[in-house]
Scaffold this motif. Structure first.
Motif, PDB file in Angstrom:
ATOM      1  N   SER A  97     -10.942 -45.872 -24.063  1.00 18.44           N
ATOM      2  CA  SER A  97     -11.268 -44.501 -23.657  1.00 18.44           C
ATOM      3  C   SER A  97     -11.296 -43.567 -24.860  1.00 18.44           C
ATOM      4  O   SER A  97     -12.234 -42.786 -25.046  1.00 18.44           O
ATOM      5  CB  SER A  97     -10.226 -43.979 -22.659  1.00 18.44           C
ATOM      6  N   LEU A  98     -10.272 -43.637 -25.677  1.00 19.73           N
ATOM      7  CA  LEU A  98     -10.197 -42.761 -26.853  1.00 19.73           C
ATOM      8  C   LEU A  98     -11.338 -43.063 -27.818  1.00 19.73           C
ATOM      9  O   LEU A  98     -11.915 -42.149 -28.408  1.00 19.73           O
ATOM     10  CB  LEU A  98      -8.837 -42.911 -27.536  1.00 19.73           C
ATOM     11  N   PHE A 144     -14.483 -41.428 -26.714  1.00 15.71           N
ATOM     12  CA  PHE A 144     -14.490 -40.001 -27.053  1.00 15.71           C
ATOM     13  C   PHE A 144     -14.905 -39.788 -28.510  1.00 15.71           C
ATOM     14  O   PHE A 144     -15.749 -38.944 -28.814  1.00 15.71           O
ATOM     15  CB  PHE A 144     -13.095 -39.424 -26.813  1.00 15.71           C
ATOM     16  N   THR A 185     -13.891 -44.813 -16.749  1.00 14.86           N
ATOM     17  CA  THR A 185     -13.233 -44.072 -17.832  1.00 14.86           C
ATOM     18  C   THR A 185     -14.224 -43.624 -18.903  1.00 14.86           C
ATOM     19  O   THR A 185     -14.062 -42.566 -19.505  1.00 14.86           O
ATOM     20  CB  THR A 185     -12.054 -44.881 -18.435  1.00 14.86           C
ATOM     21  N   LEU A 232     -17.221 -42.623 -18.358  1.00 16.62           N
ATOM     22  CA  LEU A 232     -17.843 -41.411 -17.803  1.00 16.62           C
ATOM     23  C   LEU A 232     -16.860 -40.236 -17.851  1.00 16.62           C
ATOM     24  O   LEU A 232     -17.234 -39.104 -18.162  1.00 16.62           O
ATOM     25  CB  LEU A 232     -18.294 -41.659 -16.355  1.00 16.62           C
ATOM     26  N   TYR A 233     -15.600 -40.533 -17.553  1.00 17.27           N
ATOM     27  CA  TYR A 233     -14.585 -39.462 -17.588  1.00 17.27           C
ATOM     28  C   TYR A 233     -14.466 -38.870 -18.992  1.00 17.27           C
ATOM     29  O   TYR A 233     -14.314 -37.658 -19.155  1.00 17.27           O
ATOM     30  CB  TYR A 233     -13.200 -39.987 -17.184  1.00 17.27           C
ATOM     31  N   MET A 234     -14.498 -39.730 -19.997  1.00 15.97           N
ATOM     32  CA  MET A 234     -14.350 -39.230 -21.370  1.00 15.97           C
ATOM     33  C   MET A 234     -15.528 -38.319 -21.723  1.00 15.97           C
ATOM     34  O   MET A 234     -15.358 -37.309 -22.409  1.00 15.97           O
ATOM     35  CB  MET A 234     -14.245 -40.386 -22.369  1.00 15.97           C
ATOM     36  N   GLN A 294     -17.151 -36.543 -19.582  1.00 14.79           N
ATOM     37  CA  GLN A 294     -16.910 -35.295 -18.832  1.00 14.79           C
ATOM     38  C   GLN A 294     -15.897 -34.416 -19.561  1.00 14.79           C
ATOM     39  O   GLN A 294     -16.043 -33.195 -19.633  1.00 14.79           O
ATOM     40  CB  GLN A 294     -16.434 -35.615 -17.408  1.00 14.79           C
ATOM     41  N   GLY A 295     -14.863 -35.039 -20.105  1.00 14.09           N
ATOM     42  CA  GLY A 295     -13.847 -34.293 -20.849  1.00 14.09           C
ATOM     43  C   GLY A 295     -14.441 -33.643 -22.086  1.00 14.09           C
ATOM     44  O   GLY A 295     -14.140 -32.492 -22.416  1.00 14.09           O
ATOM     45  N   LEU A 296     -15.297 -34.385 -22.771  1.00 10.62           N
ATOM     46  CA  LEU A 296     -15.938 -33.853 -23.977  1.00 10.62           C
ATOM     47  C   LEU A 296     -16.843 -32.671 -23.620  1.00 10.62           C
ATOM     48  O   LEU A 296     -16.850 -31.647 -24.308  1.00 10.62           O
ATOM     49  CB  LEU A 296     -16.758 -34.964 -24.659  1.00 10.62           C
ATOM     50  N   GLU A 336     -16.603 -30.691 -21.012  1.00  6.14           N
ATOM     51  CA  GLU A 336     -15.745 -29.572 -20.604  1.00  6.14           C
ATOM     52  C   GLU A 336     -15.177 -28.861 -21.836  1.00  6.14           C
ATOM     53  O   GLU A 336     -15.195 -27.642 -21.934  1.00  6.14           O
ATOM     54  CB  GLU A 336     -14.601 -30.142 -19.752  1.00  6.14           C
ATOM     55  N   LEU A 337     -14.708 -29.641 -22.779  1.00  9.98           N
ATOM     56  CA  LEU A 337     -14.062 -29.065 -23.957  1.00  9.98           C
ATOM     57  C   LEU A 337     -15.031 -28.294 -24.839  1.00  9.98           C
ATOM     58  O   LEU A 337     -14.679 -27.271 -25.420  1.00  9.98           O
ATOM     59  CB  LEU A 337     -13.412 -30.181 -24.775  1.00  9.98           C
ATOM     60  N   THR A 338     -16.248 -28.801 -24.922  1.00  5.48           N
ATOM     61  CA  THR A 338     -17.197 -28.191 -25.853  1.00  5.48           C
ATOM     62  C   THR A 338     -18.020 -27.101 -25.180  1.00  5.48           C
ATOM     63  O   THR A 338     -19.026 -26.648 -25.723  1.00  5.48           O
ATOM     64  CB  THR A 338     -18.128 -29.259 -26.465  1.00  5.48           C
ATOM     65  N   PRO A 396     -13.744 -36.156 -33.923  1.00  7.86           N
ATOM     66  CA  PRO A 396     -12.966 -34.920 -33.850  1.00  7.86           C
ATOM     67  C   PRO A 396     -11.459 -35.177 -33.758  1.00  7.86           C
ATOM     68  O   PRO A 396     -10.673 -34.231 -33.861  1.00  7.86           O
ATOM     69  CB  PRO A 396     -13.467 -34.275 -32.561  1.00  7.86           C
TER      70      PRO A 396
END
Lengths: 410, 410
Positions: A99-100, A103, A128, A130-132, A134-136, A138-140, A248
């Motif tokens: 997962s990491l 990202f 996971t 896809l989740y990563m 989504q997290g990226l 959201e963050l950006t 990052p």
């Protein structure tokens, strides 16, 4: 063709990989068809790990970073995995979790394609990944679009809005395998980058990252690489992207000079820029030991055996349980090293199988999944597993209350 | 007061923690003053890890996730660490590396303070924490300012532009200790959040996260917690922030229902949202075993002994090597469990010490650093270390070419 125990025995006698099974510790009475989830224990791991604990940590203490070269474990182990996935020396490191690593790669890819905002993936990808994404996103601040299409639509969905195509080569539920070379070429033809998740590929069959011109890859080491539960993952960066500083997650181990303790970050110009924190020495040492079994064979031979095992299983199950629907592609070259069937009460069926020593697993809503790790499975194992599956299906033996009680991890 | 070997022996005889040393494996002839970098090996770890490999992984295989409750290791181990840092049950999990946990927390904190853009830290922070902030800033397009001030200026630098104050409680070079309670209170008074890095605190002396009203904390487990090289780190989220979904590293293990395999991410409403990938089972099992030694003592007693050891060392070094400049605060309550001195040729001095069995370490440009892990150090160890340091300094024994050759990890 109907098979009997004798002809199966002959196939095991003729199997050039049969001797590899003795390198693994498999409990008596167990037919392990879940090496696609957690690989079996290579027998050498325990003593190597004990040595790392008692001799290296216990006796060398802090000096171990230098005298046992712990600091280079990510690249030493990475280079061994590189050979198994067709990657160049120095392009792959062992680090963190899949997962990491997803990202890190997605962020790097988006930086390399600044005018584009689409991450293209498919609905068969492992969640996971896809989740990563989504997290990226959201963050950006939302300047990323995660575009999901059906697996068979990826090729046509590739267009000039796509920054990176993120795919898992083998579908974790059905075993359906993408054509890495064709899709990577298509991605490049529209100016997109290609990132492949090799969780269900590495150690199961040949992967040719360099030949397929793949940009980035990630994967775990606890399935077909047998690195142990929660073993560290890996990340590949093609030589042409080596000097890109896109990760990052800028931890000190990705710094060009970690032990200068500068206040400002300067990324390593090598794959090391994908490192973050202190390497997981004990876990990487276990994984390093587990990779030894691959020194005794090659992935072409493993794939050949995997196909024979899975074809045998499919034909036996078809004959014995004609109502079970095959969820995997029939063409073995279009499958990973697993075979799945659909059954309305798949969860209970799998519990009944496990109860009888046949360990596979279940994936919602109705998939029973069988992995074929050719390193430690025999033809007799697979034949017997089909026999037991027949008993359970024919006798409705899965229909007991205890087989319907869901456990925490399913 | 001049000390002799007899009076030192009396102090060891009277030491209520002396019996704990036998729980550790320390090589003969070694005085280990680097437990602040890599803790020594607790003797029980090896057999626990062998059991995890051979019995759990080897025999339970995939079933281990349920039957050995591997899936809950992050919270089970986390809850044990929580007790050592004054945190509430359920607020702390074991996961990933310190660097990665810094990233998760900073992103979460920035989300909780949307109008503010400053991450306030100090130049004494460990570089990787600063690097992670720089990576986050870079990724999110620059709408973050990393403001660095001298450690003693943090309090006055706290103003209403600060979203989060990110500090490491103990300076890795000098051992200088921040006042967690005072600075957290001050941060809150200007509406900022407080995040503490406990790498050099956890397991060394009492930490009171709850009492100090800390918002977030991170830390590693391979120093005073003795979890082994590269052991997994931890992250704390105060109860009031539990429901916040700010971790951008949205892996499947942080999902509210990981095994539903949804295509969309829904964060867990618990500290589990700080989980990302599959937990590192073997490494966490080793760490879990290493924590057992803390069941035999308490952090107040450990701190008391640490102070006695470090005060003894300082007074002996002052007497024996009057030209060595103390780089640590003289007030033991303003230090962590380490003492540092400055020497122009610090690197060579440390190599000469290591050559004689006194293991500390060096930090550029001129710091020789000695950690006092009261779990396994005796007064005799510390007395002897000062004696050997005197021999080296008085005799210029460090002035040999081989002591000037830098190793990869310094």
């Amino acid at each position: 063709m109907e098979l009997d125990a004798v002809s199966i025995e002959q196939r095991d006698s003729a199997d050039p990989l049969a001797h590899l099974q003795q390198l693994f510790s498999i409990p008596d009475g167990v037919i392990y068809l879940d090496g696609n989830s957690l690989g079996a224990l290579p027998k050498n791991v325990s003593s190597v790990l004990t040595n790392a604990v008692e001799e290296q940590w216990g006796k060398s203490l802090i000096k171990g970073w230098n005298c046992h070269n712990w600091i280079d474990l990510p690249s030493r182990v990475g280079n061994r995995i590189a050979k198994l996935v067709g990657a160049e020396e120095g392009t792959l490191i062992c680090a963190d979790s899949t997962s990491l690593n997803v990202f890190k790669v997605l962020a790097t890819a988006m930086k390399l394609r600044p005018g584009r905002k689409v991450i293209l993936s498919d609905t068969g990808n492992f969640p996971t990944d896809l989740y990563m994404a989504q997290g990226l996103k959201e963050l950006t601040g939302g300047d990323i679009e995660l575009r999901l299409v059906a697996p068979e639509e990826v090729e046509t969905a590739l267009d000039e809005t796509v920054a990176v195509m993120m795919l898992t080569e083998v579908d974790y539920r059905t075993g359906r395998k993408h054509d890495m070379k064709v899709l990577t070429e298509k991605a490049h033809s529209v100016g997109a980058l290609a990132m492949w998740d090799l969780c269900h590929s590495a150690g199961a069959f040949p992967v040719h990252l360099k030949d397929a011109n793949v940009d980035f890859a990630v994967g775990c080491s606890y399935k077909y690489l047998n690195g142990g539960p929660g073993a560290p993952a890996f990340v590949y960066v093609a030589p042409k992207h080596q000097a890109t500083s896109g990760n990052p997650l800028t931890g000190w181990m990705g710094h060009d000079a970690p032990f200068a303790f500068d206040l400002g970050y300067t990324p390593s110009a090598k794959t090391d820029q994908m490192r973050v924190g202190t390497p997981q020495v004990l876990a990487m040492t276990a994984l390093n030991a587990s990779l030894d079994v691959f020194d005794h064979t090659n992935l072409e031979a493993l794939q050949a055996k995997s196909i024979e095992l899975s074809e045998l299983f499919i034909s036996e199950v078809k004959r014995r349980c004609p109502n079970l629907e095959l969820a995997s592609p029939t063409d073995p070259m279009k499958r990973g090293s697993q075979v799945s069937f659909r059954h309305e009460q798949g969860y209970a069926v799998m519990q009944a199988l496990i109860d009888r020593g046949v360990i596979g697993d279940f994936r919602a809503p109705n998939i029973i999944r069988f992995g074929f790790a050719p390193l430690y499975l025999s033809f007799a194992d697979v034949f017997k597993a089909a026999e037991i599956l027949e008993e359970i299906i024919a006798g409705d033996l899965w229909d007991k209350p205890e087989y319907h009680q869901k456990s925490k991890v399913t």
